[in-house]
Design an enzyme around this catalytic site. Structure first.
Site, short mmCIF file in Angstrom:
data_model
loop_
_atom_site.label_atom_id
_atom_site.label_comp_id
_atom_site.label_asym_id
_atom_site.label_seq_id
_atom_site.Cartn_x
_atom_site.Cartn_y
_atom_site.Cartn_z
N LYS A 23 25.42 77.68 46.21
CA LYS A 23 24.54 78.22 45.18
C LYS A 23 23.35 78.94 45.82
CE LYS A 23 23.97 75.44 41.64
NZ LYS A 23 23.53 74.15 41.08
N ARG A 94 17.53 72.15 41.66
CA ARG A 94 18.98 72.16 41.49
C ARG A 94 19.69 71.79 42.79
NH1 ARG A 94 20.01 78.25 39.65
NH2 ARG A 94 21.91 77.34 38.75
N GLY A 103 29.50 69.41 38.41
CA GLY A 103 29.04 68.25 37.66
C GLY A 103 28.81 67.00 38.48
N MET A 105 26.61 66.55 41.11
CA MET A 105 25.25 66.27 41.53
C MET A 105 24.30 66.75 40.43
SD MET A 105 25.55 66.99 45.56
CE MET A 105 26.01 68.65 45.24
N ARG A 340 29.57 82.41 41.88
CA ARG A 340 30.48 81.86 42.90
C ARG A 340 31.86 82.43 42.63
NH1 ARG A 340 29.86 75.99 40.27
NH2 ARG A 340 30.76 76.51 38.26
N HIS A 456 68.37 60.67 46.95
CA HIS A 456 69.42 61.63 46.65
C HIS A 456 69.02 62.51 45.47
CE1 HIS A 456 73.12 62.83 44.45
NE2 HIS A 456 73.52 63.17 45.67
N ARG A 562 76.28 74.67 52.55
CA ARG A 562 76.90 73.39 52.91
C ARG A 562 78.23 73.28 52.17
NH1 ARG A 562 71.16 70.84 51.88
NH2 ARG A 562 71.48 72.36 50.24
N ARG A 618 78.18 76.42 56.98
CA ARG A 618 78.26 75.31 57.92
C ARG A 618 79.55 74.55 57.68
NH1 ARG A 618 73.91 70.61 57.53
NH2 ARG A 618 75.21 70.06 55.74
N GLU A 788 70.34 70.10 66.11
CA GLU A 788 69.80 68.93 65.41
C GLU A 788 69.98 67.66 66.22
OE1 GLU A 788 71.98 68.56 61.73
OE2 GLU A 788 73.81 69.29 62.65
N SER A 807 70.51 77.36 64.68
CA SER A 807 69.72 77.02 63.51
C SER A 807 69.24 75.59 63.64
CB SER A 807 70.56 77.21 62.25
OG SER A 807 69.83 76.81 61.12
N GLY A 809 68.20 72.18 62.56
CA GLY A 809 68.27 71.29 61.40
C GLY A 809 67.19 70.25 61.59
N THR A 810 66.02 70.56 61.09
CA THR A 810 64.87 69.73 61.48
C THR A 810 64.86 68.36 60.82
OG1 THR A 810 63.62 71.06 59.90
CG2 THR A 810 63.29 71.52 62.23
N ASN A 811 65.64 68.16 59.75
CA ASN A 811 65.69 66.80 59.19
C ASN A 811 66.33 65.86 60.21
OD1 ASN A 811 64.66 67.96 56.91
ND2 ASN A 811 66.56 67.87 55.75
N ASP A 812 67.52 66.22 60.67
CA ASP A 812 68.20 65.38 61.66
C ASP A 812 67.47 65.39 63.00
OD1 ASP A 812 70.13 64.31 60.09
OD2 ASP A 812 71.70 65.73 60.63
N CYS A 875 66.75 75.60 59.21
CA CYS A 875 67.14 75.28 57.85
C CYS A 875 66.68 73.86 57.59
CB CYS A 875 68.64 75.43 57.65
SG CYS A 875 69.65 74.47 58.78
N TYR A 895 64.20 83.67 61.62
CA TYR A 895 64.22 83.42 60.18
C TYR A 895 63.95 81.97 59.83
CZ TYR A 895 68.92 81.37 60.61
OH TYR A 895 69.98 80.56 60.93
P1 ADP Z 1 25.37 72.93 37.87
O1 ADP Z 1 25.63 73.06 39.34
O2 ADP Z 1 25.75 71.62 37.30
O3 ADP Z 1 25.85 74.12 37.11
P2 ADP Z 1 22.82 74.17 37.85
O4 ADP Z 1 21.84 73.86 38.93
O5 ADP Z 1 23.56 75.44 38.04
O6 ADP Z 1 23.77 72.94 37.73
O7 ADP Z 1 22.01 74.19 36.50
C1 ADP Z 1 22.38 73.66 35.28
C2 ADP Z 1 22.10 74.62 34.17
O8 ADP Z 1 20.71 74.98 34.10
C3 ADP Z 1 22.85 75.94 34.32
O9 ADP Z 1 23.27 76.36 33.06
C4 ADP Z 1 21.80 76.86 34.85
O10 ADP Z 1 22.05 78.19 34.50
C5 ADP Z 1 20.53 76.36 34.17
N1 ADP Z 1 19.36 76.64 34.99
C6 ADP Z 1 19.16 76.26 36.26
N2 ADP Z 1 18.00 76.74 36.74
C7 ADP Z 1 17.45 77.45 35.73
C8 ADP Z 1 16.24 78.22 35.62
N3 ADP Z 1 15.39 78.34 36.64
N4 ADP Z 1 16.00 78.84 34.46
C9 ADP Z 1 16.86 78.72 33.43
N5 ADP Z 1 18.02 78.01 33.47
C10 ADP Z 1 18.31 77.40 34.62
MG MG Z 2 25.66 75.90 37.73
MG MG Z 3 72.13 67.73 59.75
#
Ligand code: ADP
Ligand code: MG
Ligand code: MG
Length: 928
Positions: A23, A94, A103, A105, A340, A456, A562, A618, A788, A807, A809-812, A875, A895
């Protein structure tokens, strides 16, 4: 100490995600290319690791001092002051590490508010509602993240006020209500922590920074990293971003939203996403109100929609990759808050990569590298509709990918019978055996209650590209009753179930499915792959059907056909058994004479289908007792038959009596009663079974996998190999005569010495002469050896003198190199070996490059020392795995051959191998 911990968005290195987190690095990068990002700075992951390493978790020296310097710069840039009672600066704090962990952290918004700055904010914006809305959000997030107050305590109060005033959602709340909520929230914090809410903004900031650092080692984040195999090389510690707040909650001319530069579900080249007016932060994802599609903004806020499109274009042109971004609109100004690379499903990834190459944004090579070969699996098989949300009835091992529905049947004959009527069936067994093969052909999918991913059922289903769930131990199968039991549920024959071989789930009823998607873009991409690759990709295909399908997947030939699978078909097996139980060479020849035209016809079909591509046949490989029933089965059946015979004898008396009676009336008896009463029929069955039992006992081996099989059979029973060789060459002669170009290859299994090869070669040469003479055409072919057996590898130079190709035969060969028998290893000790890291992987799934691979490399070198143009391939299941393919490229194979449906994966992997090898070479060349 003069460590640098904090970097402003103007100065941070946008490429350094390890230090600044994804980020932070991206926010630096887009700030520096001139996009509208609110002023902010990053505190590095180094600071985080340092902090977490201290026994008492202390911020390293300098962090807060540098934070204050950076805050001063934000104050200058915005003209606001942190803690000001007239026009306060507010920030978000953040998290963000090198790998995205959605989600996992924490983030705190509106930091810097207290009883005084709140008044300043309200006075300055003349917007009381906005002020209290921001305040209640801050108290809740800070309370939850930094002070550990349970979220529900806040939600309870929020809902209580909403109910009091009769508001449907947060938009219905007035300033006074939000004020009420803020006060209740402060009380919640005081009550839960025993202390008042911290008022000093810098104290708030320090607590928040520590809370974000702590979230890196929180249970949620640790579990997530384990689950998704995120190692410390990939991401170590989280950075902290401190960002000037911009407000999407200041009124109806404000908004917040998320966007994808292209549709991540379909790949369509069109802005995609959602927004909410008068909202902040996570409201869009949290689902407090239903967000609107971004396209609606074109009417609601046309000039901002134009700005948004402009942002989208700039992001994509800069990153040349689909971006997933966050934005906020404050009073008519658009800010970008995060970007991202977008996560997409495989078909969207393929489509966008190909289209971006067409648009000139990336090269074909980049497009190829962008698609993970393994992910193609998603596209190549039907799958459950992603919108379906049912709970599975039971689960087993995901043994062969794809999804299928059908009526349950409990044996192969029934499957075949219903299949012939055009019904869709799922074959359900405790486990399957080679004699069930016709049931596999007829079924949409296979479910077993016992056995692993290499049972099997699993191996055969994968070869055919049919979904299979194996070892579903929660299901109890009662074949005799034609029922299966799962807890309290009974599945009867004819009930419809759905299997998902990709996840291992089993559902009652027919679940909606999405068809496999061999899109134009995929075809284009694989075309580029074939240009870039050096390795050829062949398919393992045993029947004309398999061959036709392999061709559809782009196989460049058949690397392994086979012949024993051809023997297993229901109408052929009795002839094969005749051949095996024969006591004299004449009897055996008679059976072989019947098999010859059948095999020839099969080969002809396969050759025609693949023309002019090579087809490697074969010669017979498995120990021949595998075609016979087991000893126990025969003993049981004989016992039953003898009982039957006794009752038939009783019947005979009845029949004689009936005859007498009937005779007096002069009426003829129904012939069926005659037959039923005829003990000769039962006797002849008994004699045959006894003969087979005798043979089974005679053929019994202590160690059949190391016993009388492969070329050993070919040498002891030359008439079997001769028949097969004749079938291949006559089929080729027939095709040639008909003007169909063919390239047959004859391959000998289980070879360990050049003498064996010479022996079979003589057979081939003499049959070849006869066939050319009889058919009056020239037939060209190649002759080669399976590799093999360890000794074969050690003697590669002398084998190569007799062969045009090898060829592996890597299983055997894996079994032989480790001296592990596969089933025993996988069932007994391999899992523990993997767990204790005595072995990294299962060598039967991932080619053991260090041992088996090394042997292969040596054998290739030795073989080519006597035969420089020796063609070499692989194979067996390893041939379809991207990492093994890379290795095969490195040791100079010509191949790889894998099951039909894996061919596209292998084609892409072969391209990756060449491109990456080329890149590495470029780096070493430079270094030299
Ligand atoms: P996550 O990684 O869980 O998306 P973020 O750090 O990106 O957490 O932030 C959570 C939410 O808060 C996101 O929708 C982001 O756009 C919003 N947000 C973060 N910083 C600001 C800011 N400075 N002003 C307005 N919205 C923000
Ligand atoms: Mg975010
Ligand atoms: Mg064999």
């Amino acid at each position: 100490m003069n460590n640098k911990w904090a970097y402003s968005y103007q100065e941070g290195d946008g490429k350094n995600k390890q230090l600044l987190g994804g980020k932070g690095a991206n926010l630096c990068e887009i700030t520096q290319i001139g996009l509208n990002v609110p002023p902010g700075f990053v505190i590095s992951t180094d600071a985080c690791l340092n902090y977490l390493a201290q026994p008492e978790h202390q911020l390293p020296e300098g962090v807060m001092a540098q934070t204050r310097e950076q805050m001063a710069m934000l104050e200058t840039a915005t003209g606001k002051r942190f803690g000001s009672a007239t026009d306060p600066l507010l920030v978000s704090v953040r998290s963000g590490s090198a790998m995205s962990m959605p989600g996992m952290m924490d983030t705190i918004l509106n930091l810097g508010l207290n009883s005084q700055t709140l008044m300043g904010l309200i006075a300055h914006t003349r917007n009381e509602r906005f002020g209290y809305d921001s305040y209640r959000r801050f108290i809740q997030l800070f309370g939850k993240v930094a002070l550990g107050v349970p979220d529900e305590l806040f939600d309870e109060q929020f809902d209580a006020v909403k109910k009091n005033v009769g508001a449907e959602s947060d938009v219905g709340l007035q300033a006074a209500d939000l004020k009420d909520i803020s006060e209740r929230f402060l009380a919640v914090v005081r009550h839960h922590t025993g202390r008042p809410f911290p008022e000093d903004p810098y104290e708030q900031l320090e607590i928040a920074i520590k809370a974000v650092f702590n979230s890196w080692s929180g249970k949620r984040a640790v579990d997530y990293r384990r689950e998704f195999h995120i190692t410390s090389d990939m991401a170590n510690g989280t950075a902290v971003n401190v960002v000037t707040m911009v407000f999407g909650n200041m009124g109806n001319d404000c908004a917040t939203g998320v966007g994808f530069t292209r549709n991540p579900a379909t790949g369509e080249n069109m802005l995609y996403g959602e927004y909410l007016t008068n909202a902040q932060g996570e409201d869009v994802v949290a689902g407090i109100r239903t967000p609107k599609p971004l396209q609606e903004m074109a009417q609601e806020m046309p000039s901002l929609y134009t700005q948004l499109l402009d942002l989208r274009n700039k992001l994509e042109r800069h990153y040349c990759e689909i971006q997933d971004f966050e934005f906020t609109i404050e009073k008519g100004v658009l800010y970008c808050l995060q970007t991202r690379n977008g996560k997409m499903n495989a078909s969207a990834m393929v489509r966008t990569s190909v289209e971006m190459a067409h648009e000139g944004l990336i090269s074909e090579e980049q497009a190829l590298l962008r698609v993970n070969p393994q992910h193609l699996e998603q596209m190549l098989y039907p799958r459950l509709d992603p919108k379906f949300k049912g709970t599975p009835l039971a689960t087993g091992l995901p043994a062969s990918p794809g999804a299928a529905s059908g009526q349950v049947v409990f044996d192969a004959d029934r499957a075949e019978a219903l299949g012939k009527q055009g019904l869709k069936v799922i074959l359900v067994r405790e486990e399957t055996k080679p004699e069930d093969i016709h049931g596999f052909f007829a079924a949409q999918g296979i479910l077993t209650s016992r056995g692993g991913k290499t049972s099997h059922a699993a191996v055969v289903a994968r070869g055919m590209g049919k979904p299979c769930v194996a070892g579903a131990e929660g299901i109890h199968v009662e074949v005799q009753l034609r029922k299966a039991f799962v807890g309290g549920t009974v599945i009867k024959e004819g009930d419809v179930i759905t299997l998902d071989g990709t996840s291992g789930s089993i559902y009652l009823g027919a679940v909606p499915k999405v068809e496999a998607d061999f899109s134009d873009e995929l075809i284009t991409l694989l075309g580029w792959a074939d240009k870039a690759a050096r390795l050829k990709v062949m398919a393992n295909a045993d029947t004309p059907n398999d061959a036709a399908r392999a061709l559809k997947y782009g196989a460049m030939g058949i690397g392994l056909c086979r012949t024993e699978r051809m023997f297993n078909a229901a109408e052929r097996l009795p002839i094969v058994i005749d051949m095996i139980v024969a006591d004299t060479a004449e009897q055996r020849q008679a059976a072989l004479d019947k098999l010859l035209p059948i095999q020839r016809a099969d080969f002809k079909e396969v050759f025609k289908t693949m023309s002019p591509r090579p087809v490697t046949v074969r010669l017979l490989d498995p120990p021949i007792h595998e075609f016979l029933p087991s000893e126990q089965q025969l003993v049981d059946e004989l016992e039953q038959l003898r009982h039957l015979r006794l009752s038939v004898q009783g019947m005979e008396v009845l029949v004689e009596t009936a005859k007498l009676l009937a005779g007096s009336n002069g009426e003829p008896l129904p012939s069926s009663v005659h037959e039923l009463g005829d003990t000769r029929l039962v006797d002849s069955v008994i004699t045959r079974k006894e003969q087979i039992l005798k043979k089974v006992r005679a053929l019994r081996e202590v160690n059949p996998m190391l016993g009388h099989r492969g070329v050993r059979l070919g040498i002891t029973f030359p008439e079997i190999y001769t028949m097969q060789i004749r079938a291949v060459l006559e089929a080729a002669a027939d095709c040639t005569k008909a003007g169909i170009p063919v390239s047959p290859e004859i391959m000998v299994p289980q070879v360990c010495t050049a003498e064996e090869l010479k022996h079979v070669k003589k057979l081939v040469q003499s049959v070849h002469q006869q066939v050319e003479a009889t058919f009056g055409v020239k037939v060209s072919y190649q002759f080669g050896s399976m590799m093999e057996v360890v000794r074969a590898c050690m003697r590669a130079e002398s084998l190569a003198a007799e062969a045009e190709f090898f060829s592996f035969g890597t299983n055997d060969l894996t079994q032989a190199t480790f001296s592990f028998s596969r089933e025993d290893a996988e069932n007994k000790f391999l899992p523990m070996y993997n767990e204790r890291e005595i072995l990294q992987d299962n060598p039967f799934e991932v080619l053991d490059v260090k041992g088996v691979g090394r042997l292969m490399g040596l054998a290739v070198g030795w073989g080519r020392s006597t035969h420089p143009t020796l063609k070499v391939g692989i194979c067996g299941e390893h041939g379809g795995h991207p990492a093994s393919i890379r290795f095969c490229d490195e040791i100079g194979l010509n191949y790889v051959s894998c099951s039909g449906p894996r061919v596209p994966i292998a084609r892409l992997a072969a391209a990756h191998a060449q491109i990456l090898l080329g890149k590495e070479k470029a780096v070493t060349d430079k270094a030299v």
